[in-house]
Design a protein around this motif. Structure first.
Motif, PDB file in Angstrom:
ATOM      1  N   MET A  89       0.657  -1.127   0.107  1.00 14.69           N
ATOM      2  CA  MET A  89       0.106  -0.001   0.041  1.00 14.69           C
ATOM      3  C   MET A  89       0.721   1.224  -0.125  1.00 14.69           C
ATOM      4  O   MET A  89       0.428   2.299  -0.460  1.00 14.69           O
ATOM      5  N   PHE A  90       1.953   1.202   0.668  1.00 19.18           N
ATOM      6  CA  PHE A  90       2.975   2.411   0.580  1.00 19.18           C
ATOM      7  C   PHE A  90       4.413   1.987   0.509  1.00 19.18           C
ATOM      8  O   PHE A  90       4.818   1.195   1.262  1.00 19.18           O
ATOM      9  N   VAL A  91       4.639   2.321  -0.366  1.00 19.89           N
ATOM     10  CA  VAL A  91       6.368   1.988  -0.800  1.00 19.89           C
ATOM     11  C   VAL A  91       7.191   3.198  -0.214  1.00 19.89           C
ATOM     12  O   VAL A  91       6.912   4.208   0.275  1.00 19.89           O
ATOM     13  N   PHE A  92       8.407   2.984   0.087  1.00 18.46           N
ATOM     14  CA  PHE A  92       9.424   3.663   0.537  1.00 18.46           C
ATOM     15  C   PHE A  92       9.594   5.232   0.014  1.00 18.46           C
ATOM     16  O   PHE A  92       9.477   5.890   0.403  1.00 18.46           O
ATOM     17  N   GLU A  93       9.482   4.905  -1.433  1.00 20.99           N
ATOM     18  CA  GLU A  93       9.628   6.230  -2.161  1.00 20.99           C
ATOM     19  C   GLU A  93       8.527   7.053  -2.008  1.00 20.99           C
ATOM     20  O   GLU A  93       8.591   8.419  -2.017  1.00 20.99           O
ATOM     21  N   ASP A  94       7.475   6.742  -1.213  1.00 17.87           N
ATOM     22  CA  ASP A  94       6.201   7.493  -1.254  1.00 17.87           C
ATOM     23  C   ASP A  94       6.448   8.532  -0.034  1.00 17.87           C
ATOM     24  O   ASP A  94       5.648   9.351   0.545  1.00 17.87           O
ATOM     25  N   ILE A  95       7.809   8.384   0.737  1.00 19.01           N
ATOM     26  CA  ILE A  95       8.249   9.577   1.730  1.00 19.01           C
ATOM     27  C   ILE A  95       7.994  10.782   1.126  1.00 19.01           C
ATOM     28  O   ILE A  95       7.785  11.651   2.013  1.00 19.01           O
ATOM     29  N   LEU A  96       8.214  10.827  -0.062  1.00 16.25           N
ATOM     30  CA  LEU A  96       8.218  12.072  -0.538  1.00 16.25           C
ATOM     31  C   LEU A  96       6.672  13.045  -0.509  1.00 16.25           C
ATOM     32  O   LEU A  96       6.892  14.065  -0.552  1.00 16.25           O
ATOM     33  N   THR A  97       5.868  12.021  -0.564  1.00 16.54           N
ATOM     34  CA  THR A  97       4.457  12.647  -0.324  1.00 16.54           C
ATOM     35  C   THR A  97       4.301  13.133   1.112  1.00 16.54           C
ATOM     36  O   THR A  97       3.074  13.628   1.722  1.00 16.54           O
ATOM     37  N   LEU A  98       5.030  12.633   2.140  1.00 18.15           N
ATOM     38  CA  LEU A  98       4.744  13.266   3.582  1.00 18.15           C
ATOM     39  C   LEU A  98       5.261  14.516   3.754  1.00 18.15           C
ATOM     40  O   LEU A  98       6.059  15.007   3.407  1.00 18.15           O
ATOM     41  N   GLU A 103      14.648  -4.918   2.307  1.00 24.15           N
ATOM     42  CA  GLU A 103      14.236  -5.564   3.710  1.00 24.15           C
ATOM     43  C   GLU A 103      14.018  -4.242   4.661  1.00 24.15           C
ATOM     44  O   GLU A 103      13.339  -4.287   5.331  1.00 24.15           O
ATOM     45  N   ALA A 104      15.372  -3.441   4.788  1.00 26.43           N
ATOM     46  CA  ALA A 104      15.278  -2.093   5.462  1.00 26.43           C
ATOM     47  C   ALA A 104      14.320  -1.184   5.082  1.00 26.43           C
ATOM     48  O   ALA A 104      13.726  -0.565   6.211  1.00 26.43           O
ATOM     49  N   GLN A 105      14.117  -1.133   3.894  1.00 28.60           N
ATOM     50  CA  GLN A 105      13.208   0.007   3.731  1.00 28.60           C
ATOM     51  C   GLN A 105      11.549  -0.567   4.063  1.00 28.60           C
ATOM     52  O   GLN A 105      10.909  -0.005   4.536  1.00 28.60           O
ATOM     53  N   GLN A 106      11.208  -1.711   3.858  1.00 27.75           N
ATOM     54  CA  GLN A 106      10.035  -2.523   4.257  1.00 27.75           C
ATOM     55  C   GLN A 106       9.677  -2.393   5.848  1.00 27.75           C
ATOM     56  O   GLN A 106       8.588  -1.838   6.267  1.00 27.75           O
ATOM     57  N   LYS A 107      10.944  -2.404   6.519  1.00 22.81           N
ATOM     58  CA  LYS A 107      10.694  -2.116   8.140  1.00 22.81           C
ATOM     59  C   LYS A 107      10.442  -0.723   8.189  1.00 22.81           C
ATOM     60  O   LYS A 107       9.432  -0.235   9.133  1.00 22.81           O
ATOM     61  N   ILE A 108      10.852   0.137   7.384  1.00 25.95           N
ATOM     62  CA  ILE A 108      10.643   1.667   7.710  1.00 25.95           C
ATOM     63  C   ILE A 108       9.034   1.867   7.385  1.00 25.95           C
ATOM     64  O   ILE A 108       8.514   2.650   7.816  1.00 25.95           O
ATOM     65  N   VAL A 109       8.669   1.175   6.229  1.00 28.46           N
ATOM     66  CA  VAL A 109       7.344   1.508   5.685  1.00 28.46           C
ATOM     67  C   VAL A 109       6.469   0.676   6.742  1.00 28.46           C
ATOM     68  O   VAL A 109       5.428   1.459   6.952  1.00 28.46           O
ATOM     69  N   ASN A 110       6.792  -0.425   7.226  1.00 28.34           N
ATOM     70  CA  ASN A 110       6.012  -0.797   8.676  1.00 28.34           C
ATOM     71  C   ASN A 110       5.714   0.299   9.570  1.00 28.34           C
ATOM     72  O   ASN A 110       4.599   0.026  10.204  1.00 28.34           O
ATOM     73  N   VAL A 111       6.818   0.917  10.054  1.00 24.25           N
ATOM     74  CA  VAL A 111       6.850   1.786  10.843  1.00 24.25           C
ATOM     75  C   VAL A 111       6.014   3.048  10.563  1.00 24.25           C
ATOM     76  O   VAL A 111       5.035   3.476  11.268  1.00 24.25           O
ATOM     77  N   ILE A 112       5.805   3.381   9.467  1.00 24.58           N
ATOM     78  CA  ILE A 112       4.991   4.395   8.837  1.00 24.58           C
ATOM     79  C   ILE A 112       3.578   3.841   8.809  1.00 24.58           C
ATOM     80  O   ILE A 112       2.826   4.739   9.484  1.00 24.58           O
ATOM     81  N   ARG A 113       3.201   2.754   8.471  1.00 23.27           N
ATOM     82  CA  ARG A 113       1.820   2.248   8.500  1.00 23.27           C
ATOM     83  C   ARG A 113       1.396   2.335  10.026  1.00 23.27           C
ATOM     84  O   ARG A 113       0.069   2.510  10.343  1.00 23.27           O
ATOM     85  N   LYS A 114       2.109   1.799  10.950  1.00 23.63           N
ATOM     86  CA  LYS A 114       1.775   1.798  12.514  1.00 23.63           C
ATOM     87  C   LYS A 114       1.492   3.103  12.904  1.00 23.63           C
ATOM     88  O   LYS A 114       0.529   3.346  13.674  1.00 23.63           O
ATOM     89  N   LEU A 115       2.337   4.228  12.647  1.00 24.42           N
ATOM     90  CA  LEU A 115       2.191   5.523  13.077  1.00 24.42           C
ATOM     91  C   LEU A 115       0.904   6.101  12.281  1.00 24.42           C
ATOM     92  O   LEU A 115       0.185   6.871  13.253  1.00 24.42           O
TER      93      LEU A 115
END
Length: 335
Positions: free
Chosen positions: A235-244, A305-317
């Protein structure tokens, strides 16, 4: 060597070499692994290319792209008419023949051109399988609007059907088309048509409002946890950080392990790196940059894997309401 004597794979190799490593690497991102391997072999075995061959390949590629644009604008007949005027009947015929696989009339084309509000009235009384099939062929933005407007219980059913849809026979598509629009051209491909799938529903859900997305995901978690998890991961990929917004990025950084961040940024675009660095102190940014430099080459799998960990943090927040992810459907803005 005449252009007609050069194979399609050789033309692709010539084009990649002529485009240069920076542009070619971007093209590689859209290819399958086996295509990349074959193209790399063809490039490696490529002999010296004469200037006239390079120009001829470029010209053919340009003509094919222009023809595709014409088809997108007004259909096959429109493209043929324009090409004939510009290049002559024979040349236009050759280009059209080369684009045979692209020239199939896309199923439900009249639906793709319809206004979303009119389209909703048109399909809302159809069964879920029919709606799912139509939505799978729509632009994700339009499909998202339609999905958000349907009753919650129907949203889940349709989302599940799109996600689990893989191949639909041309006979089924033609039958649905006949029911929905008699004037629509029939599908003439002989093989099965790939449609739907997890990425299709992900693209749609990325455009719906948050309440619609939560309703669908939560219901799918009860019914099919594995499918729900696979959809959630995409649903949210690492590159989508640009939209935050900056405040959200700063909040995320407080929850991320520095080692994961260093690994994740090794495979990130310059825009994402700048977004991250601009939301931390100068000293911290310098330390991260140094760690990235000392880390040296890393495996793509470790970066992902590292990017997915960060994405998981974003989803939880986001689930906790601490950050807001902008969506096509539009979340309420609190001021």
């Amino acid at each position: 060597m005449p252009l007609s004597k050069i194979s399609g794979r050789q033309k692709a190799a010539i084009l990649m070499v002529a485009l240069g490593p920076e542009v070619a690497s971007k093209v590689y991102r859209y290819l399958k692994e086996e295509e990349i391997e074959q193209l790399t072999i063809d490039i490696a075995s490529l002999r010296k290319v004469r200037e006239e061959e390079r120009r001829a390949v470029f010209e053919e590629f340009y003509q094919m792209m222009v023809a595709n644009d014409y088809i997108a604008q007004g259909g096959i007949e429109y493209a043929k008419e324009i090409l004939e005027k510009a290049l002559g009947t024979q040349k236009a015929f050759e280009i059209i023949n080369k684009l045979t696989s692209t020239l199939q009339v896309r199923p439900f084309d009249f639906v793709r051109k319809a206004d979303p509000s009119q389209l909703l009235n048109f399909i809302q009384n159809e069964n879920s399988q029919t709606i799912a099939l139509i939505m799978a062929y729509l632009q994700p933005e339009k499909a998202a609007l339609l999905l958000s407007s349907l009753p919650p219980e129907k949203q889940v059913d349709i989302a599940k059907r799109i996600a689990t849809m893989e191949r639909v026979s041309p006979e089924v598509i033609m039958e649905v088309e006949k029911v929905l629009e008699r004037q629509l051209s029939t599908v003439v491909v002989e093989d099965y048509t790939n449609v739907g799938g997890i990425q299709a529903i992900v693209n749609i859900l990325n455009g719906v409002d948050r309440s619609t997305e939560k309703n669908i995901i939560e219901a799918l978690e009860m019914e099919n946890p594995e499918l729900a998890e696979e959809i959630r991961k995409r649903m949210f990929v690492f590159e989508d950080i640009l939209t935050l917004d900056n405040r959200s990025v700063q909040r995320i950084l407080r929850e991320i392990d520095n080692q994961d961040l260093v690994l994740a940024l090794k495979g990130a675009s310059e825009e994402v790196k700048n977004k991250i660095f601009s939301n931390m102190s100068k000293r911290q940014a310098e330390m991260i940059k140094e760690d990235m430099q000392y880390l040296g080459p890393v495996r793509l799998r470790d970066v992902e894997e590292a990017q997915q960990k960060i994405v998981n943090v974003i989803r939880k927040l986001e689930d906790a309401g601490e950050i807001i992810i902008s969506r096509g459907g539009g979340d309420d803005i609190i001021v």
